[in-house]
Design a protein around this motif. Structure first.
Motif, PDB file in Angstrom:
ATOM      1  N   ALA A 115       0.842  -1.206   0.000  1.00  0.00           N
ATOM      2  CA  ALA A 115       0.000   0.000   0.000  1.00  0.00           C
ATOM      3  C   ALA A 115       0.875   1.253   0.000  1.00  0.00           C
ATOM      4  O   ALA A 115       0.700   2.155  -0.826  1.00  0.00           O
ATOM      5  N   ALA A 116       1.845   1.318   0.924  1.00  0.00           N
ATOM      6  CA  ALA A 116       2.688   2.514   1.023  1.00  0.00           C
ATOM      7  C   ALA A 116       3.515   2.721  -0.244  1.00  0.00           C
ATOM      8  O   ALA A 116       3.691   3.850  -0.703  1.00  0.00           O
ATOM      9  N   GLU A 117       3.991   1.629  -0.835  1.00  0.00           N
ATOM     10  CA  GLU A 117       4.793   1.760  -2.063  1.00  0.00           C
ATOM     11  C   GLU A 117       3.935   2.244  -3.227  1.00  0.00           C
ATOM     12  O   GLU A 117       4.380   3.045  -4.051  1.00  0.00           O
ATOM     13  N   ASN A 118       2.691   1.748  -3.307  1.00  0.00           N
ATOM     14  CA  ASN A 118       1.783   2.220  -4.352  1.00  0.00           C
ATOM     15  C   ASN A 118       1.561   3.726  -4.248  1.00  0.00           C
ATOM     16  O   ASN A 118       1.549   4.436  -5.247  1.00  0.00           O
TER      17      ASN A 118
ATOM     18  N   ALA B  25       3.530   9.108   1.935  1.00  0.00           N
ATOM     19  CA  ALA B  25       2.575   8.029   1.657  1.00  0.00           C
ATOM     20  C   ALA B  25       1.887   7.566   2.944  1.00  0.00           C
ATOM     21  O   ALA B  25       0.670   7.364   2.976  1.00  0.00           O
ATOM     22  N   ARG B  26       2.679   7.422   4.011  1.00  0.00           N
ATOM     23  CA  ARG B  26       2.104   6.989   5.289  1.00  0.00           C
ATOM     24  C   ARG B  26       1.097   8.022   5.789  1.00  0.00           C
ATOM     25  O   ARG B  26       0.033   7.670   6.330  1.00  0.00           O
ATOM     26  N   ALA B  27       1.417   9.315   5.611  1.00  0.00           N
ATOM     27  CA  ALA B  27       0.501  10.377   6.042  1.00  0.00           C
ATOM     28  C   ALA B  27      -0.804  10.308   5.252  1.00  0.00           C
ATOM     29  O   ALA B  27      -1.895  10.464   5.808  1.00  0.00           O
TER      30      ALA B  27
ATOM     31  N   VAL C 296      -6.734   8.606   5.027  1.00  0.00           N
ATOM     32  CA  VAL C 296      -7.884   7.836   4.541  1.00  0.00           C
ATOM     33  C   VAL C 296      -8.220   6.661   5.471  1.00  0.00           C
ATOM     34  O   VAL C 296      -9.026   5.791   5.135  1.00  0.00           O
ATOM     35  N   GLY C 297      -7.583   6.652   6.637  1.00  0.00           N
ATOM     36  CA  GLY C 297      -7.988   5.719   7.691  1.00  0.00           C
ATOM     37  C   GLY C 297      -7.405   4.327   7.620  1.00  0.00           C
ATOM     38  O   GLY C 297      -7.882   3.408   8.292  1.00  0.00           O
ATOM     39  N   ILE C 298      -6.353   4.108   6.816  1.00  0.00           N
ATOM     40  CA  ILE C 298      -5.761   2.774   6.747  1.00  0.00           C
ATOM     41  C   ILE C 298      -4.240   2.822   6.932  1.00  0.00           C
ATOM     42  O   ILE C 298      -3.513   2.012   6.349  1.00  0.00           O
ATOM     43  N   GLY C 299      -3.798   3.745   7.776  1.00  0.00           N
ATOM     44  CA  GLY C 299      -2.367   3.857   8.048  1.00  0.00           C
ATOM     45  C   GLY C 299      -1.764   2.547   8.529  1.00  0.00           C
ATOM     46  O   GLY C 299      -0.611   2.229   8.221  1.00  0.00           O
TER      47      GLY C 299
ATOM     48  N   ILE D 178      -4.289  11.737  -3.499  1.00  0.00           N
ATOM     49  CA  ILE D 178      -4.217  12.970  -2.707  1.00  0.00           C
ATOM     50  C   ILE D 178      -2.829  13.224  -2.134  1.00  0.00           C
ATOM     51  O   ILE D 178      -2.576  14.282  -1.592  1.00  0.00           O
ATOM     52  N   VAL D 179      -1.922  12.252  -2.256  1.00  0.00           N
ATOM     53  CA  VAL D 179      -0.615  12.390  -1.611  1.00  0.00           C
ATOM     54  C   VAL D 179       0.093  13.646  -2.124  1.00  0.00           C
ATOM     55  O   VAL D 179       0.031  13.967  -3.306  1.00  0.00           O
TER      56      VAL D 179
END
Ligand code: ADP
Ligand code: MG
Length: 239
Positions: A103-106, A125-127, A132-135, A159-160
């Protein structure tokens, strides 16, 4: 206020001669900061064409498309690609995540492609995933996530880095009702925070999240209203 997205007299013809299709016939359209605009219309009316032009994925046959005041026709291929990575977020119906990436890499990929250092891109990406609630799912692969979780990753990717224009083409199509509403809430929140959003949808209850609804038919805008979308939808229902 200046529009984030401005289409002026835009035409798009696919193909030539007898088989030519007029996907858009001279439409003008704007989305301003803080505004979520819903685009509705029958299948084949030109909604996806409008979005691909807005995102610089395709060029108009005539007319101009400007993002943050820059006419995309004045940008070269590289400039347009850069604009897509930095200013524009695109959410597709089928998510378009890369299965081999977490997810973070995407989410980090567009930033890294733009030359950002991997560490900084990963933090951004983590932010966005947190937003979006899936950190907590940052190191999951798409195949190990539900459809709703995957679409949230796609939204985080859109949105990143504070992108100013969010384009969503039926982003809830593959999701159940409740998850679809969640996705709309996220888009709405991002627009409330200052982005301009364009949402293609065929669902009245999703268009109700928008500030305005624009109706397309056969490549022209047949109705546009700054009124409460719910009123517009009630009226259009009787057509
Ligand atoms: P919508 O998203 O509202 O269903 P589209 O923008 O996808 O509509 O398509 C508008 C019209 O343009 C349709 O008639 C479609 O068949 C045609 N069209 C879209 N893309 C292409 C293409 N790449 N080549 C030829 N015709 C196309
Ligand atoms: Mg479409």
């Amino acid at each position: 206020m200046n529009a984030v997205l401005q289409l002026t007299g835009v035409t798009r013809v696919h193909g030539e001669g007898e088989t030519a299709v007029q996907a858009l016939r001279g439409i003008s359209f704007a989305a301003r900061p803080g505004e979520l605009v819903a685009v509705m219309g029958p299948s084949g009316s030109g909604k996806s064409t409008l979005l691909t032009l807005a995102g610089g994925l395709d060029a108009p046959t005539s007319g101009t498309v400007a993002v943050e005041g820059v006419d995309l026709a004045t940008l070269g291929t590289k400039g347009r690609a850069r604009m897509r990575r930095t200013s524009v977020g695109y959410v597709f119906q089928d998510f378009n995540l890369i299965p081999a990436l977490t997810a973070a890499e995407n989410v980090a990929l567009p930033r890294e492609l733009d030359g950002e250092r991997p560490g900084a891109a990963r933090r951004a990406a983590r932010a966005a995933l947190d937003e979006v609630g899936i950190g907590h799912l940052w190191d999951r692969f798409p195949d190990h996530m539900s459809g709703g979780q995957q679409q949230r990753v796609a939204i985080a990717r859109a949105i990143v880095g504070e992108r100013r224009l969010i384009l969503a083409d039926e982003p809830t199509g593959a999701l159940d009702t409740e998850t679809g509403e969640e996705i709309l809430r996220l888009l709405r929140a991002r627009c409330d925070a200052g982005a301009a959003g364009v949402l293609v949808t065929h669902e009245a209850r999703h268009a109700a999240w928008a500030d305005r609804v624009v109706f397309l038919r056969d490549g022209v805008v047949v109705d546009e209203s700054g009124a409460d979308p719910v009123d517009v939808l009630l009226e259009s229902g009787s057509r």
